[in-house]
Design an enzyme around this catalytic site. Sequence first.
Site, PDB file in Angstrom:
ATOM      1  N   SER A 103       0.994  -1.150  -0.078  1.00 58.64           N
ATOM      2  CA  SER A 103      -0.049   0.138   0.008  1.00 58.64           C
ATOM      3  C   SER A 103       0.791   1.385  -0.066  1.00 58.64           C
ATOM      4  CB  SER A 103      -0.706   0.073   1.148  1.00 58.64           C
ATOM      5  OG  SER A 103      -1.391   1.219   1.486  1.00 58.64           O
ATOM      6  N   TYR A 111      -2.550  -1.529  10.216  1.00 61.65           N
ATOM      7  CA  TYR A 111      -2.690  -1.870   8.775  1.00 61.65           C
ATOM      8  C   TYR A 111      -1.257  -1.126   8.354  1.00 61.65           C
ATOM      9  CZ  TYR A 111      -4.395  -0.932   4.092  1.00 61.65           C
ATOM     10  OH  TYR A 111      -4.481  -1.093   2.704  1.00 61.65           O
TER      11      TYR A 111
HETATM   12  N1  LIG Z   1      -8.718   0.407  -1.176  1.00 59.60           N
HETATM   13  C1  LIG Z   1      -7.613   1.094  -1.027  1.00 59.60           C
HETATM   14  O1  LIG Z   1      -7.546   2.329  -1.155  1.00 59.60           O
HETATM   15  C2  LIG Z   1      -6.264   0.214  -0.915  1.00 59.60           C
HETATM   16  C3  LIG Z   1      -5.160   1.140  -0.795  1.00 59.60           C
HETATM   17  C4  LIG Z   1      -3.880   0.432  -0.703  1.00 59.60           C
HETATM   18  C5  LIG Z   1      -3.955  -0.997  -0.564  1.00 59.60           C
HETATM   19  N2  LIG Z   1      -5.051  -1.663  -0.592  1.00 59.60           N
HETATM   20  C6  LIG Z   1      -5.054  -3.214  -0.509  1.00 59.60           C
HETATM   21  O2  LIG Z   1      -5.519  -3.801  -1.588  1.00 59.60           O
HETATM   22  C7  LIG Z   1      -5.929  -5.092  -1.273  1.00 59.60           C
HETATM   23  C8  LIG Z   1      -7.418  -5.320  -1.796  1.00 59.60           C
HETATM   24  O3  LIG Z   1      -8.170  -4.219  -1.019  1.00 59.60           O
HETATM   25  P1  LIG Z   1      -9.737  -3.814  -1.646  1.00 59.60           P
HETATM   26  O4  LIG Z   1      -9.406  -2.299  -1.639  1.00 59.60           O
HETATM   27  O5  LIG Z   1      -9.919  -4.377  -3.185  1.00 59.60           O
HETATM   28  O6  LIG Z   1     -10.739  -4.097  -0.302  1.00 59.60           O
HETATM   29  P2  LIG Z   1     -11.924  -4.963  -0.601  1.00 59.60           P
HETATM   30  O7  LIG Z   1     -12.557  -4.805   0.671  1.00 59.60           O
HETATM   31  O8  LIG Z   1     -13.020  -4.397  -1.739  1.00 59.60           O
HETATM   32  O9  LIG Z   1     -11.401  -6.580  -1.099  1.00 59.60           O
HETATM   33  C9  LIG Z   1     -10.904  -7.160  -0.267  1.00 59.60           C
HETATM   34  C10 LIG Z   1     -11.264  -8.638  -0.659  1.00 59.60           C
HETATM   35  O10 LIG Z   1     -10.506  -9.499   0.464  1.00 59.60           O
HETATM   36  C11 LIG Z   1     -11.328 -10.468   1.115  1.00 59.60           C
HETATM   37  N3  LIG Z   1     -10.612 -10.835   2.276  1.00 59.60           N
HETATM   38  C12 LIG Z   1     -10.454 -10.247   3.585  1.00 59.60           C
HETATM   39  N4  LIG Z   1      -9.968 -11.063   4.456  1.00 59.60           N
HETATM   40  C13 LIG Z   1     -10.020 -12.196   3.586  1.00 59.60           C
HETATM   41  C14 LIG Z   1      -9.294 -13.422   4.171  1.00 59.60           C
HETATM   42  N5  LIG Z   1      -8.752 -13.656   5.521  1.00 59.60           N
HETATM   43  N6  LIG Z   1      -8.967 -14.611   3.367  1.00 59.60           N
HETATM   44  C15 LIG Z   1      -9.294 -14.387   2.079  1.00 59.60           C
HETATM   45  N7  LIG Z   1      -9.751 -13.181   1.632  1.00 59.60           N
HETATM   46  C16 LIG Z   1     -10.279 -12.142   2.664  1.00 59.60           C
HETATM   47  C17 LIG Z   1     -12.536  -9.623   1.251  1.00 59.60           C
HETATM   48  O11 LIG Z   1     -13.781 -10.717   1.478  1.00 59.60           O
HETATM   49  C18 LIG Z   1     -12.726  -8.737  -0.070  1.00 59.60           C
HETATM   50  O12 LIG Z   1     -13.370  -9.669  -1.029  1.00 59.60           O
HETATM   51  C19 LIG Z   1      -5.831  -5.082   0.225  1.00 59.60           C
HETATM   52  O13 LIG Z   1      -4.648  -5.846   0.452  1.00 59.60           O
HETATM   53  C20 LIG Z   1      -5.686  -3.526   0.679  1.00 59.60           C
HETATM   54  O14 LIG Z   1      -5.028  -3.618   1.869  1.00 59.60           O
HETATM   55  C21 LIG Z   1      -6.250  -0.982  -1.010  1.00 59.60           C
END
Ligand SMILES: NC(=O)c1ccc[n+]([C@@H]2O[C@H](COP(=O)([O-])OP(=O)(O)OC[C@H]3O[C@@H](n4cnc5c(N)ncnc54)[C@H](O)[C@@H]3O)[C@@H](O)[C@H]2O)c1
Length: 275
Positions: free
Chosen positions: A145, A158
């Site tokens: 991230s 986080y």
């Molecule tokens: N959205 C943002 O602004 C952002 C920024 C930086 C990094 N990220 C990272 O991107 C990745 C995806 O996040 P996103 O924004 O698409 O979020 P999201 O919540 O839309 O999707 C995350 C998915 O991971 C699944 N998940 C959660 N815990 C789990 C587990 N224990 N086992 C299997 N699946 C699991 C959830 O069910 C969900 O479908 C994450 O690692 C997040 O930290 C997101």
Amino acid sequence: MAIPQLKDKQVLITGAASGIGRAAALAFARQGAHIIASDLRLEPLQSLQQEVQALGVNCLLQAVDVSDEAAMAAFAAWVHEQVGAPDVLFNNAGIAYLGKFLDSGLEQWQRVLNVNLMGVVHGCYHFIPLMLAAGGPRQVVNVSSTASYAPSPSMASYAASKFAVAGFCDVLRMELAGTRIGVTDVCPGVINTAITASGAAPSMQGEQLQRLQAYYRKEGCLPEVVANDVVQAVITGKTLVLTGPYSRLLYHLKRLSRRLLFKITLGTAAKVGYL
Ligand SMILES: NC(=O)c1ccc[n+]([C@@H]2O[C@H](COP(=O)([O-])OP(=O)(O)OC[C@H]3O[C@@H](n4cnc5c(N)ncnc54)[C@H](O)[C@@H]3O)[C@@H](O)[C@H]2O)c1
């Protein structure tokens, strides 16, 4: 390791039911890759499977909790039996936790580290040996991230988990340098997904959380932006992906002046709801 042609490659994605993972499954499928999609539950993956298959490629589904080491070991064995080693391993599943350090219980630290850090570790530990044995070129893509170098207040666990993923990626890349497996660290900025709903301290409920979620809706880009950058990174073998609003800017700002980054981050945090 660059994989210039993704047609008929096997791409495994964790956390594929929502946000970046879902968008990535479709983006890789549009390149002709077959998808192995996993998430906590099967039901939310089923509509993705239909959309992926409509693009003319295969889509296997599996319900797996990435924080469960035994489940990840069994998943790797199942994938190997079904399609062999993945060409691309996309360790994407993750959760957020919002709340000031001293207002938050310590139990959420374990949950965030178990999913965000150990989920990535489990994926690498159980799939990379299969990928090595199958030969290259193959790519491991881990999602950290912008919080792995420029975190905001109210994201202590986080940020710690994402700093750890970034460090893990660097070490893994060096250890695999003599092989045909590359390692990509993906650093998304503000992306408009469901992630801000994944957990918050009692002190962060209400107006402050709504303000923060509104900020993600307004400033965040679509997860498709990250998905397309990930696909390009795999095609070209890029090791660091700075993607989405503020990711690149904050990366360079930190190199220029940590003091200025700190000042700007604190100012923004007060405005958008992190403080
Ligand atoms: N959205 C943002 O602004 C952002 C920024 C930086 C990094 N990220 C990272 O991107 C990745 C995806 O996040 P996103 O924004 O698409 O979020 P999201 O919540 O839309 O999707 C995350 C998915 O991971 C699944 N998940 C959660 N815990 C789990 C587990 N224990 N086992 C299997 N699946 C699991 C959830 O069910 C969900 O479908 C994450 O690692 C997040 O930290 C997101």
